[in-house]
Design an enzyme around this catalytic site. Structure first.
Site, PDB file in Angstrom:
ATOM      1  N   TYR A 282      -7.489   1.830 -13.001  1.00  0.00           N
ATOM      2  CA  TYR A 282      -7.627   0.370 -12.902  1.00  0.00           C
ATOM      3  C   TYR A 282      -6.979  -0.303 -14.122  1.00  0.00           C
ATOM      4  O   TYR A 282      -6.206  -1.249 -13.994  1.00  0.00           O
ATOM      5  CB  TYR A 282      -9.118   0.041 -12.816  1.00  0.00           C
ATOM      6  CG  TYR A 282      -9.460  -1.428 -12.779  1.00  0.00           C
ATOM      7  CD1 TYR A 282      -8.985  -2.271 -11.775  1.00  0.00           C
ATOM      8  CD2 TYR A 282     -10.294  -1.988 -13.758  1.00  0.00           C
ATOM      9  CE1 TYR A 282      -9.339  -3.619 -11.742  1.00  0.00           C
ATOM     10  CE2 TYR A 282     -10.654  -3.327 -13.721  1.00  0.00           C
ATOM     11  CZ  TYR A 282     -10.171  -4.139 -12.719  1.00  0.00           C
ATOM     12  OH  TYR A 282     -10.518  -5.463 -12.682  1.00  0.00           O
TER      13      TYR A 282
ATOM     14  N   LYS B 112      -3.785  -2.813 -14.562  1.00  0.00           N
ATOM     15  CA  LYS B 112      -3.924  -4.145 -15.170  1.00  0.00           C
ATOM     16  C   LYS B 112      -2.842  -4.368 -16.227  1.00  0.00           C
ATOM     17  O   LYS B 112      -2.257  -5.441 -16.299  1.00  0.00           O
ATOM     18  CB  LYS B 112      -5.331  -4.329 -15.764  1.00  0.00           C
ATOM     19  CG  LYS B 112      -6.416  -4.443 -14.714  1.00  0.00           C
ATOM     20  CD  LYS B 112      -6.256  -5.703 -13.884  1.00  0.00           C
ATOM     21  CE  LYS B 112      -6.541  -5.532 -12.442  1.00  0.00           C
ATOM     22  NZ  LYS B 112      -6.273  -6.685 -11.606  1.00  0.00           N
TER      23      LYS B 112
ATOM     24  N   GLN C 276     -15.930 -10.861  -4.566  1.00  0.00           N
ATOM     25  CA  GLN C 276     -16.868 -11.572  -5.446  1.00  0.00           C
ATOM     26  C   GLN C 276     -16.273 -12.871  -6.005  1.00  0.00           C
ATOM     27  O   GLN C 276     -16.867 -13.940  -5.867  1.00  0.00           O
ATOM     28  CB  GLN C 276     -17.288 -10.661  -6.612  1.00  0.00           C
ATOM     29  CG  GLN C 276     -18.377 -11.271  -7.490  1.00  0.00           C
ATOM     30  CD  GLN C 276     -18.471 -10.643  -8.882  1.00  0.00           C
ATOM     31  OE1 GLN C 276     -17.579  -9.912  -9.316  1.00  0.00           O
ATOM     32  NE2 GLN C 276     -19.546 -10.923  -9.577  1.00  0.00           N
TER      33      GLN C 276
HETATM   34  C1  AKB Z   1     -14.936  -3.845 -13.372  1.00  0.00           C
HETATM   35  O1  AKB Z   1     -16.044  -3.583 -13.863  1.00  0.00           O
HETATM   36  O2  AKB Z   1     -14.158  -2.992 -12.948  1.00  0.00           O
HETATM   37  C2  AKB Z   1     -14.510  -5.285 -13.340  1.00  0.00           C
HETATM   38  C3  AKB Z   1     -13.705  -5.669 -14.543  1.00  0.00           C
HETATM   39  C4  AKB Z   1     -14.345  -5.777 -15.868  1.00  0.00           C
HETATM   40  O3  AKB Z   1     -12.533  -5.883 -14.432  1.00  0.00           O
HETATM   41  N1  AKB Z   1     -15.649  -6.131 -13.211  1.00  0.00           N
END
Ligand code: AKB
Length: 325
Positions: A148, A152, A17
């Site tokens: 995730y 990060k 994206q």
């Molecule tokens: C997600 O929704 O995982 C991403 C983000 C906010 O990092 N778009």
């Protein structure tokens, strides 16, 4: 050439994206041949493939990255390849492997090849339920509850470590949800805010996977690209932070976005069926304070909810009429 000048750029995750639109913007700025787009498996669009060099690279395989770095004499990398929050919960090990081991490979290569600059995206997912939810400061509690988010936070620390320990100029932004009309997002929790526009135009109805009152920080793609490029060009002497800049422009709930779209498409109907992504959204802030980015590199967004909605509907409406949606 001074080390400060970025002359050959590699974009990983260029089929994604943000990567796809970043590639177009950087090719315009630096010349098509100076920006190498990379994807792992997904076939690039004709636009991406025909506008400059394209290579298949798997960032978890250091050799495959190194080959391309040598071939094009790369001195700058935008490491946009990542597994996002929702897919990260389904495949936590893959998420760790791509987001951390992949990033580690990029940083090691940057160090070995004495590169000029590296961009590594972070996210509002670095925050967690213990973080203040409104006007979340740059310096705050980072205890995410998703894989995730864990990658990060670790990625921000790893990037800062490479800067301090090895002098690699690594920079990064905590992206909010990004809204765009060119390449569909994949595997995120904020994806509803893109899907809703496509469905509003195509079917006049949408079932949202988050609750109506779920509010999250969001941003329109032109602002995201501008912020990313501006941070990469900022004078390093002015940067006290490196890989962890909050960057905000708007915050809205799913219901508020639906109401804004309804102003243009009155017959648009939305219902709400929250799924596992609701818990992810509930662990993230509603709005964030980006005063550090404003102060250190002059960040200032251009779009708000109303101007973003108008532009999204105009661009997608035109594509729909041309049979391109
Ligand atoms: C997600 O929704 O995982 C991403 C983000 C906010 O990092 N778009």
């Amino acid at each position: 050439m001074a080390k400060n000048e970025m002359k050959k750029i590699l974009i990983t995750g260029a089929v994604g994206q943000i990567g796809s639109e970043l590639t177009t913007a950087l090719r315009k700025k630096h010349g098509n041949d100076n920006v190498v787009a990379c994807g792992r498996k997904t076939k690039p669009s004709d636009k991406l493939f025909n506008s400059g060099p394209f290579e298949y690279v798997d960032i978890t395989d250091k050799d495959s990255v190194e080959k391309v770095v040598k071939k094009y004499d790369i001195d700058t990398v935008y490491n946009m390849a990542a597994i996002l929050s929702a897919v990260g919960e389904e495949k936590p090990l893959v998420c760790w492997n791509v987001n951390i081991n992949g990033m580690y490979n990029i940083l090691e290569i940057a160090h070995e090849y004495d590169m000029v600059r590296i961009f590594v995206p972070s996210s509002i997912a670095a925050f967690g339920p213990e973080t203040p939810r409104n006007n979340t400061p740059n310096e705050t509690i980072l205890k995410p509850k998703t894989m995730y988010g864990v990658t990060k936070v670790a990625g921000e620390l790893l990037g800062d470590y490479y800067f301090k320990r090895f002098g690699v100029d690594v920079r990064g932004i905590r992206y909010p949800g990004i809204i765009s009309n060119e390449t569909f997002p994949g595997g995120g929790t904020t994806d509803y805010a893109v899907e809703i526009f496509y469905e509003a135009i195509k079917n006049k109805k949408y079932t949202c996977f988050l609750k109506k009152d779920t509010t999250l920080p969001m941003m329109y793609m032109p602002d995201c690209i501008k912020g990313t490029v501006d941070l990469m060009q900022a004078d390093i002497k002015k940067l006290k932070h490196h890989c962890d800049f909050n960057m905000a422009s708007m915050s809205f709930s799913a219901g508020e976005l639906a109401a804004e779209i309804k102003k243009h498409i009155p017959e648009f109907k939305v219902d709400y069926k929250p799924d596992f992504r609701q818990a992810i959204a509930d662990s993230w802030p509603e709005s964030i304070d980006d005063s550090v980015a404003r102060k250190e590199w002059g960040w200032k967004p251009s779009y708000d909810l109303s101007s973003m909605t108008r532009d999204m509907l105009e661009v997608l409406g035109k594509k729909y009429k041309e049979g391109k949606l």
